[in-house]
Design a protein around this motif. Sequence first.
Motif, short mmCIF file in Angstrom:
data_model
loop_
_atom_site.label_atom_id
_atom_site.label_comp_id
_atom_site.label_asym_id
_atom_site.label_seq_id
_atom_site.Cartn_x
_atom_site.Cartn_y
_atom_site.Cartn_z
N SER A 133 47.10 40.32 18.48
CA SER A 133 47.17 41.08 19.55
C SER A 133 47.25 42.38 19.26
O SER A 133 46.75 43.37 19.85
CB SER A 133 48.51 40.60 20.38
OG SER A 133 49.27 41.44 20.90
N TYR A 171 37.27 49.74 25.24
CA TYR A 171 36.96 49.44 26.78
C TYR A 171 37.57 50.91 27.44
O TYR A 171 37.66 50.68 28.91
CB TYR A 171 37.68 48.15 27.38
CG TYR A 171 37.02 46.91 26.85
CD1 TYR A 171 37.61 46.16 25.93
CD2 TYR A 171 35.79 46.39 27.24
CE1 TYR A 171 36.90 44.94 25.57
CE2 TYR A 171 35.04 45.39 26.79
CZ TYR A 171 35.65 44.72 26.06
OH TYR A 171 35.19 43.48 25.71
N SER A 208 44.48 45.33 20.28
CA SER A 208 44.83 46.62 20.79
C SER A 208 44.90 47.94 19.91
O SER A 208 45.31 48.89 20.44
CB SER A 208 45.94 46.48 21.70
OG SER A 208 47.12 46.04 20.94
N GLU A 211 39.49 47.64 34.92
CA GLU A 211 39.73 46.24 34.95
C GLU A 211 40.00 45.51 33.57
O GLU A 211 40.98 44.83 33.49
CB GLU A 211 38.82 45.30 35.93
CG GLU A 211 39.12 45.70 37.31
CD GLU A 211 38.13 44.89 38.20
OE1 GLU A 211 37.86 45.33 39.39
OE2 GLU A 211 37.26 43.97 37.67
N ILE A 212 38.98 45.66 32.91
CA ILE A 212 38.95 45.01 31.59
C ILE A 212 40.27 45.63 30.50
O ILE A 212 40.87 44.89 30.20
CB ILE A 212 37.76 45.28 30.64
CG1 ILE A 212 36.68 44.50 31.18
CG2 ILE A 212 38.00 44.82 29.31
CD1 ILE A 212 35.23 44.55 30.70
N LYS A 213 40.38 47.04 30.78
CA LYS A 213 41.50 47.67 30.35
C LYS A 213 42.80 46.93 30.73
O LYS A 213 43.71 46.76 29.88
CB LYS A 213 41.25 49.04 30.35
CG LYS A 213 42.07 49.95 29.38
CD LYS A 213 41.57 51.41 29.38
CE LYS A 213 42.09 52.11 30.28
NZ LYS A 213 41.92 53.40 30.54
N GLU A 214 42.87 46.91 32.03
CA GLU A 214 44.12 46.35 32.52
C GLU A 214 44.53 45.12 32.17
O GLU A 214 45.51 44.89 31.69
CB GLU A 214 43.82 46.52 34.31
CG GLU A 214 44.51 47.86 34.86
CD GLU A 214 45.98 47.96 34.52
OE1 GLU A 214 46.27 49.00 34.04
OE2 GLU A 214 46.69 47.38 34.40
N SER A 215 43.37 44.21 32.03
CA SER A 215 43.27 42.66 31.84
C SER A 215 43.94 42.79 30.26
O SER A 215 44.78 41.78 29.99
CB SER A 215 42.49 41.99 32.22
OG SER A 215 41.38 41.90 31.28
N GLN A 216 43.19 43.63 29.67
CA GLN A 216 43.63 43.54 28.00
C GLN A 216 45.00 43.91 27.71
O GLN A 216 45.69 43.41 27.21
CB GLN A 216 42.76 44.33 27.42
CG GLN A 216 41.45 44.04 27.09
CD GLN A 216 41.05 44.31 25.70
OE1 GLN A 216 40.87 45.59 25.39
NE2 GLN A 216 40.32 43.68 24.76
N LYS A 217 45.48 45.17 28.62
CA LYS A 217 46.75 45.51 28.47
C LYS A 217 47.60 44.32 28.92
O LYS A 217 48.64 44.05 28.28
CB LYS A 217 46.86 46.78 29.66
CG LYS A 217 47.99 47.92 28.97
CD LYS A 217 47.97 48.90 29.65
CE LYS A 217 49.25 49.05 30.98
NZ LYS A 217 49.12 50.03 31.77
N LYS A 218 47.43 43.95 30.24
CA LYS A 218 48.28 42.78 30.59
C LYS A 218 48.33 41.64 29.43
O LYS A 218 49.46 41.11 29.05
CB LYS A 218 47.97 42.20 31.82
CG LYS A 218 48.14 43.07 33.00
CD LYS A 218 48.17 42.37 34.37
CE LYS A 218 48.52 43.25 35.29
NZ LYS A 218 47.31 43.61 36.41
N LYS A 219 47.23 41.43 28.93
CA LYS A 219 47.17 40.20 28.00
C LYS A 219 47.99 40.59 26.81
O LYS A 219 49.02 39.71 26.33
CB LYS A 219 45.73 40.00 27.43
CG LYS A 219 45.42 38.65 26.64
CD LYS A 219 44.20 38.84 25.91
CE LYS A 219 44.15 40.03 24.96
NZ LYS A 219 42.88 40.02 24.09
#
Lengths: 465, 118, 172
Positions: free
Chosen positions: A297, A205, A301, A230-238
């Motif tokens: 996880s 992403y 990532s 946004e996807i990157k952000e949400s993935q990062k957050k996840k």
Amino acid sequence: MFKLRDISIRNKLILMQVFTSVVVFGIVFGVFIITDVNSYKQRKVDSMISLAQVIGTNSISSIQFQDPEAAKKMLADLHNVAPEIIHAGITNKNGQAFASYSKIKADSFKIPVLKGKAFSFAGEQQLFVSNPIVSNNEIIGDVFLQVQLTELQKIKHDKYGLAFVLLLVALVFSFLIALMVQSYISKRLLKLVHAIKKVGKTGEYNKTLEEDGKDEIATLIQAFNKLMEEIKESQKKKDEFIGIASHELKTPLTSIKGYVEMLNVLEQEQPKKKFVEKTLNNVNKLERLVKDLLDVSKIQSGQLKLDIKEFNIDELLDETIIAAQMVSGTHHIERKDHPDNKMIFGDKQRIEQVLLNLLSNAIKYSPGENKVVVDSEKTEKELIIKIRDYGIGVPKEEQINIFERFYRTKGVSVHISGFGLGLYICRDIINRHYGKIWVESADKGSIFYFSLPLKHSFTTQQTQA
Amino acid sequence: MNKILVVDDDLDILSLVQVILSMNNFTVEAISRWEDISNKIAEFKPNLVLLDVMLGGADGRDICRNLQTQAATKDIPVVLFSANPEMGKYIKDCMAKDFVAKPFEMAQLLKTVRTYVN
Amino acid sequence: MLFKRFLLVVLASFLAGAITAQNAEQEANLKAAFIYNFTKYIDWGNYDHGSDFVIGIIGDSPVTESLNEIASQNTVDNKRIAIKTIDNASEIKDCDILFIPKKSRFSLNYLLRKARPGVLTISEEAGFAKKGTAFNFVIINNRLKFEANLKAISSAGLKAGSQLLKLAIIVD
């Protein structure tokens, strides 16, 4: 059935331009040709009527002196003067023929009756004109001409021919121009489509596209980039969350596991001992699950790192068999091959993880049965480890799917615990070792294989990577 | 010589380790405040320090580095202790001797400790 | 037998006479029409014989009646047409057109002498155009035609249009 919607945008654009050109040019040419033809016809009428006028004037005396011969002679001249006239006639004021001229081999057309100054077309093949002969304001006769419009036919033929050729030229040109111009639109669009497809396939992403301009495609690109962000952000957050969560989970788990372990040592009285044992089992399960989650996880990532060293695989096999054996009460794990201190390159801890996972699966998925066989095979390029169980086996259609995240075999009557992450992590680890992991069905149970390249292959691959 | 100093900001883990080690004939001191390390070492003179990495307000790796560079403490082996398995990679970097991951098996903890304390 | 044949001949001649009579009238009308039409193609130039256009006819002729008919309904150059029977040669010079019928009282030469410039001479006897009349009617293949003597026309000081001359049998 040829669907307009399914043609690529590139071809649609080209088709559109070419179609427009052809239609527009077609209409333009058509209009021009038609107006040309009409004006020719008008001019022809005018000139023929003028000719009839002249003939008439020159025939006045002939009529007055009743000398049709002279008139005939004059009309005969038309053969040279106006060869397109196939019939000319002079009638007196009573409509009777006075003098006439006919070009030989003329077609017979239906000759209209014309009065006074008039004309009539037979399609675009022939023209009929008539003009009164006037002397001293008195009509003393009529001139009638029948004209063959071969010249018109030729003109039409030539013009339509030219128009057709020009249309083809226009088609080719518009096609070429469209070919060049369409790329301006479709290139950017296709780039976007390609990027989206790639993201869908690889799951990466973090690729963004260059933003250019302010049109709708630029808007799409912007939206795409924003989405990726946004996807990157949400993935990062996840990932962060999973990282933190598993870290946080491990802290109390440490205490629980530690104290329960101690209780297990201290407590010998039944049924307390049994209770403690059960608790310890589940604490261990919990610990494994948390570890698996964290690994997954990391894999997602791209953070899973291998610590590659040379180590003794046979030694590891023995160690892990002993460790697995300790946990399993019912099963007996035996080694079929002959250990000979084979050395391979790899992350010892992770290979151990794979082995333990496969062994525990073998035990888990063969409840009741009590044998698990470990084997190894060395080829020129790789080392293959095989773990055989005599349990419920894996159906052929599932053999690919079981290595997917969260995958649990369906329709299994026995309750199998776990998240379904183990094999996913194993596959990732083995892939990173440039090996392969797969399963085959045996007549009873399954055989899990994984291969590890031998040291020289691995290093070369490493340098290649 | 089997004196072990355990440093961890989680009190339960602290007492757990203390109990396990004591039960296995080690002399254990346990502190939760990293600021007290220097004083405790001077006072207790341990043969091994078991040091948590995630201490509130300090990084165990930095502390380890400090200890290993100071004359008074450089001879005392340090074993890092953390829930984050990645910390194992920093052993060489901060001059620790080994790394124990949380949660740990009792047997594993004991084995590691015994390696550096006879 | 002889009587029948006699009757047939009388009848035939009578009929022929009738036809001839009708033809003669037609011929006179046609000649009159021609004479009138000639005026459309002849330019008298400055020769002006008065307020009327005078057509003089030497003596009697069936053409006279036809000419009278035409004169009553037409004009030449907006002039009234006057038809005159010429008995006296001195009247000739006052004519615009002089028509010389067959078997006229005067000889052609005499008449030609009397016809000064400005007079268009028209005759109807074979060979007269050659002798000096401007126009001369002839019957060829039962059709009325006319001869034209260009020299005579120009001697009379007149001009004839080509449209007319092209229909004429030119005699010089």
